[in-house]
Scaffold this motif. Structure first.
Motif, PDB file in Angstrom:
ATOM      1  N   THR A  42       0.798  -1.223   0.000  1.00 53.52           N
ATOM      2  CA  THR A  42       0.000   0.000   0.000  1.00 53.52           C
ATOM      3  C   THR A  42       0.835   1.280   0.000  1.00 53.52           C
ATOM      4  O   THR A  42       0.373   2.303  -0.487  1.00 53.52           O
ATOM      5  N   TYR A  43       2.065   1.241   0.510  1.00 53.18           N
ATOM      6  CA  TYR A  43       2.875   2.453   0.602  1.00 53.18           C
ATOM      7  C   TYR A  43       3.352   2.894  -0.786  1.00 53.18           C
ATOM      8  O   TYR A  43       3.793   2.078  -1.588  1.00 53.18           O
ATOM      9  N   ARG A  44       3.237   4.200  -1.056  1.00 51.99           N
ATOM     10  CA  ARG A  44       3.655   4.764  -2.342  1.00 51.99           C
ATOM     11  C   ARG A  44       4.854   5.699  -2.134  1.00 51.99           C
ATOM     12  O   ARG A  44       4.681   6.828  -1.688  1.00 51.99           O
ATOM     13  N   PRO A  45       6.064   5.240  -2.472  1.00 54.79           N
ATOM     14  CA  PRO A  45       7.237   6.110  -2.332  1.00 54.79           C
ATOM     15  C   PRO A  45       7.173   7.286  -3.295  1.00 54.79           C
ATOM     16  O   PRO A  45       6.629   7.173  -4.390  1.00 54.79           O
ATOM     17  N   GLN A  46       7.750   8.384  -2.886  1.00 55.89           N
ATOM     18  CA  GLN A  46       7.843   9.580  -3.714  1.00 55.89           C
ATOM     19  C   GLN A  46       9.141   9.530  -4.511  1.00 55.89           C
ATOM     20  O   GLN A  46      10.095   8.864  -4.116  1.00 55.89           O
TER      21      GLN A  46
END
Length: 197
Positions: free
Chosen positions: A181-185
């Protein structure tokens, strides 16, 4: 009436499936699928868990639930890093820094930079790193009710007996979401550190 919203955002996936499968029975007007899909896309941050995605996916691809399948797209090629004549034209590729570290036993530390599409989830970063350098960035996951959990990196597995696991950090701070679920920038530094609990 509800500007495309059918009851609430949680019921949208199932409602779209029902309407999509029975659209030929609607008279005198057709069901406006596009309006409902606009609502889903506007609230895409609500759809992070596998069950929610599974409910809305058939409507997004215009297929039945059983035939929706999974589209596998190759990662984009990183833009050339040649500098243009004008500094104003410099655009950075969508790159994420990724490192793995073990200081508990048989020390190792490896880092890489990978290109992923904007908005990619952390799991895609791990997959691209593995595909580019499989000897170093291999990993395994197990599916949980909260999504995929990384249980092994670089052939070093977590252990309940040893109370060890792989913990993910962004710039030194523990992530509060999983790899699914985590979206890195862009240019974010993601660290996987073999840890104890």
């Amino acid at each position: 009436k509800g500007k495309g919203m059918i009851k609430n955002i949680s019921s949208m996936g199932l409602a779209i499936q029902a309407l999509e499968s029975s659209r030929e029975f609607y008279a005198p007007r057709r069901w406006d699928r596009a309006q409902a899909l606009d609502v889903v896309q506007t609230h895409e941050h609500e759809y992070t868990q596998p069950t929610a995605i599974a409910q809305v996916l058939p409507g997004l691809v215009g297929k039945s639930y059983l035939n929706s399948g999974r589209a596998v797209l190759p990662p984009p090629k990183c833009p050339s890093q040649q500098l243009p004549l004008s500094p104003a034209l410099v655009t950075r590729p969508p790159t994420v820094q990724y490192s793995i570290t073990n200081t508990l036993k048989n020390y190792f530390h490896y880092s890489t930079s990978v290109c992923v599409p904007p908005g990619s989830r952390l799991l895609q970063v791990l997959e691209v790193a593995r595909d580019e350098k499989p000897q170093i960035f291999s990993f395994k996951t197990e599916q949980t009710s909260w999504g995929p959990m990384v249980v092994s990196i670089h052939q070093l597995a977590a252990s309940d007996n040893d109370r060890t696991y792989w913990q993910f950090f962004s710039s030194g701070k523990p992530l509060d979401q999983g790899v699914g679920t985590y979206r890195p920038q862009p240019w974010e530094h993601i660290q996987a550190i073999f840890s104890t609990y």
